[in-house]
Write a protein that holds these residues in place. Structure first.
Motif, short mmCIF file in Angstrom:
data_model
loop_
_atom_site.label_atom_id
_atom_site.label_comp_id
_atom_site.label_asym_id
_atom_site.label_seq_id
_atom_site.Cartn_x
_atom_site.Cartn_y
_atom_site.Cartn_z
N SER A 97 14.93 77.58 69.15
CA SER A 97 15.03 76.92 68.31
C SER A 97 15.86 76.91 66.97
O SER A 97 14.87 77.73 66.58
CB SER A 97 14.47 75.37 68.78
N ASP A 98 17.06 76.53 66.10
CA ASP A 98 17.17 76.93 65.29
C ASP A 98 16.98 76.18 64.28
O ASP A 98 16.25 76.40 62.64
CB ASP A 98 19.04 77.42 64.75
N GLU A 99 16.33 75.04 64.60
CA GLU A 99 15.16 73.90 63.67
C GLU A 99 14.67 73.69 63.58
O GLU A 99 13.87 73.07 64.70
CB GLU A 99 16.43 73.25 63.30
N SER A 100 13.17 74.70 63.44
CA SER A 100 12.09 73.69 63.51
C SER A 100 11.08 72.60 62.91
O SER A 100 12.32 72.10 61.86
CB SER A 100 11.02 75.05 62.41
N THR A 101 10.39 71.93 62.89
CA THR A 101 10.05 70.59 62.75
C THR A 101 8.67 71.03 61.80
O THR A 101 7.36 71.84 62.17
CB THR A 101 9.26 69.93 64.37
N LEU A 102 8.89 70.86 60.55
CA LEU A 102 7.87 70.26 59.89
C LEU A 102 7.11 69.02 59.50
O LEU A 102 7.97 67.89 59.31
CB LEU A 102 8.19 71.28 58.08
N SER A 103 5.58 69.13 59.00
CA SER A 103 5.37 67.99 58.82
C SER A 103 4.28 68.80 58.12
O SER A 103 3.27 69.50 58.29
CB SER A 103 4.51 67.26 60.39
N VAL A 104 3.65 67.83 56.66
CA VAL A 104 3.31 67.68 55.71
C VAL A 104 2.00 66.80 55.56
O VAL A 104 3.04 66.00 55.50
CB VAL A 104 3.88 68.62 54.56
N SER A 105 0.73 66.93 55.07
CA SER A 105 -0.29 65.74 55.62
C SER A 105 -1.03 66.59 54.64
O SER A 105 -1.50 67.26 54.16
CB SER A 105 -0.74 64.99 56.91
N GLN A 112 -7.94 67.71 47.58
CA GLN A 112 -7.88 67.38 49.07
C GLN A 112 -8.09 67.85 49.86
O GLN A 112 -7.64 69.57 49.91
CB GLN A 112 -6.64 66.09 48.40
N VAL A 113 -7.49 67.53 51.13
CA VAL A 113 -7.14 68.84 51.65
C VAL A 113 -5.43 68.92 52.69
O VAL A 113 -4.90 67.79 53.11
CB VAL A 113 -7.84 68.94 53.00
N LEU A 114 -4.84 69.86 51.95
CA LEU A 114 -3.18 69.47 52.38
C LEU A 114 -3.15 70.36 54.29
O LEU A 114 -3.91 71.98 53.74
CB LEU A 114 -2.44 70.29 51.41
N ARG A 115 -2.64 69.83 54.90
CA ARG A 115 -2.07 70.17 56.01
C ARG A 115 -0.66 70.64 56.14
O ARG A 115 0.28 69.43 55.82
CB ARG A 115 -2.58 69.97 56.97
N ILE A 116 -0.57 71.77 56.38
CA ILE A 116 1.84 71.98 56.88
C ILE A 116 1.18 72.44 58.00
O ILE A 116 1.10 73.41 58.64
CB ILE A 116 1.77 73.43 55.84
N SER A 117 2.02 72.00 59.23
CA SER A 117 2.49 72.07 60.44
C SER A 117 3.59 72.64 60.57
O SER A 117 4.92 71.69 59.74
CB SER A 117 1.93 70.82 61.45
N LEU A 118 3.78 73.96 61.59
CA LEU A 118 5.25 73.70 61.79
C LEU A 118 6.07 74.18 63.39
O LEU A 118 4.67 75.72 63.32
CB LEU A 118 5.14 75.30 61.05
N SER A 119 6.42 73.41 63.74
CA SER A 119 6.29 73.70 65.32
C SER A 119 7.87 74.20 65.63
O SER A 119 8.71 74.62 64.40
CB SER A 119 6.10 72.71 66.63
N ARG A 120 8.14 74.60 66.93
CA ARG A 120 9.31 75.52 66.91
C ARG A 120 10.53 74.40 67.14
O ARG A 120 11.94 74.80 66.80
CB ARG A 120 8.75 76.47 68.18
N GLY A 121 10.27 73.12 67.07
CA GLY A 121 11.10 72.68 67.22
C GLY A 121 11.61 71.57 68.45
O GLY A 121 10.65 71.47 70.18
N VAL A 122 12.20 71.25 68.92
CA VAL A 122 12.57 70.98 70.49
C VAL A 122 13.78 71.47 70.67
O VAL A 122 15.20 71.47 70.34
CB VAL A 122 13.77 69.23 69.99
#
Lengths: 268, 268
Positions: A87-95, A68-78
């Motif tokens: 932002s104190d809270e980043s947005t995490l998306s793992v697919s 599998q290919v796993l991707r971790i995306s981490l943005s600064r958030g809103v």
């Protein structure tokens, strides 16, 4: 789903990593997360290793048994409007997606891009969500019938491809450009630099020009999904196709240590 | 909401525009959409002017009567994995937020950024979703107590700020850097270049160095939301504060023609 006002979507304000998962193990996981953590500090993006670790484990547990290919995306958030807003809270998306391991080690052709790497550019030195220059380089290459782009830097020195680091081979001597030439510090690149001695090679991290690709006994590119891919042609001209299967075998053996199984049929 | 596998989020693979909305009219709307259309062609992103027009009208209709900032984001959409992968269906997101018009024309300070503009870079020449370099420059400026960043290009020539184009004034002569110096072609910049004669100025589109900011009788930056903002200081040193209120009045008058009302209290 991602909020429409997430800075990952609005501004490419974040980071990502892609990892190969084999037998439920994300290969070179520590190195990938260390790279993301270092860039997050540089960019002031909230990074929580435990939170990411839990999300990664969760996604892997629910995925199939194949590669599998796993991707971790981490943005600064809103944030509020404004480029410098925080932002104190980043947005995490793992697919996770199935990965075709027959791509590992496949020879490829390169076409030199009009896009140049810029050592002062954050997007050229970090694995950020702002990837448009690499996309444009890859599209140019595809339009010219090549598999990937050779990207030079603003001084005309070789930097990388749109998705991989690049090495030239002269006998048992490897060379790869320094990060200061506008290079994204790849995990497989780092692993080869640090372990070349074990593989029977020496490595020189030094600048070189495009001409040296034509003079080398072999040229290969590296990334976390495809390991070592020999470069067979550049801008329509064949390159010397020196054998780099010994390097590939050494890397596959290291991967096997991590996941306890062969990743490809003929993996040693 | 945006899908987690949308290329806008994953790769900053898209474009955006921000427009000032006054009395229900999006100012310089045709010019903004023309710029986006041109970049979409360059990048191979599906662009449908009717679809965008309907979405913009819909958002404006539902918004309040006060000044607003409207943002159009257009990403390549969802594709297979691979940087060069294509999509026939782009993702469109239109949002609107109240805008504080007291920001229009406010003087500001600049700090020179470590990030350099690169004329071969797509993200430096087009208004893309890959904005991390501008974000980093803006964060650097904020950390040094300045309002915005002065961004030079790789040859040390002045390019722009993180969110605005830049002009220097010598008497009734304006100068602004050419696009080839790594400049995003701003709508307000274009409007001033094309109409300077009507405003009593001549414009030279030419390269200049940072030193010329210190020698100029005035320096100002332009963007679609704040029109003309005088630059009062650069890296902690005061600049000459020549009067550019005549230019601001001319631009506000043009805006009034479009929306039929004054945008700011003292708008002519």
């Amino acid at each position: 789903m991602i909020a429409e006002n997430d800075r990952g979507f609005l501004l490419g304000d974040g980071l990502f990593e892609t990892l190969l998962v084999a037998k439920g193990v994300a290969l070179w996981r520590i190195e990938h997360l260390a790279r993301m953590a270092k860039s997050a500090v540089k960019l002031g993006i909230a990074f929580d290793a435990d939170r990411i670790g839990v999300a990664v484990d969760d996604v892997i547990r629910k995925s199939g048994d194949g590669a599998q290919v796993l991707r971790i995306s981490l943005s600064r958030g809103v944030t509020e409007r404004g480029l410098a807003s925080d932002s104190d809270e980043s947005t995490l998306s793992v697919s996770i997606l199935p990965f075709d391991t027959s791509k590992i080690g496949q020879p490829l052709s390169l076409a030199t891009s009009s896009v140049r790497r810029n050592p002062s550019s954050i997007s050229d030195r970090h694995k950020t969500l702002s990837y448009i220059n690499n996309i444009h380089a890859a599209r140019e290459a595809k339009a010219r019938g090549a598999d990937d782009a050779l990207i030079l830097n603003i001084d005309g020195l070789v930097a990388s491809t749109s998705i991989a680091n690049i090495f030239i081979v002269t006998g048992k001597q490897l060379a790869t450009p320094p990060e200061g030439d506008g290079v994204l510090p790849g995990i497989m690149r780092k692993h080869i630099i640090e372990n070349a001695g074990n593989f029977g090679y020496s490595v020189s991290v030094r600048s070189f020009e495009r001409d040296e690709l034509q003079d080398a006994s072999a040229v290969f590119v590296t990334n976390s999904l495809r390991f070592v891919s020999p470069v067979r042609a550049l801008d329509g001209e064949n390159l010397q196709s020196g054998d780099v299967t010994d390097l590939m075998k050494a890397l596959l053996a290291d991967a096997k240590v991590q996941c306890g199984a062969n990743i490809v049929e003929n993996g040693s």
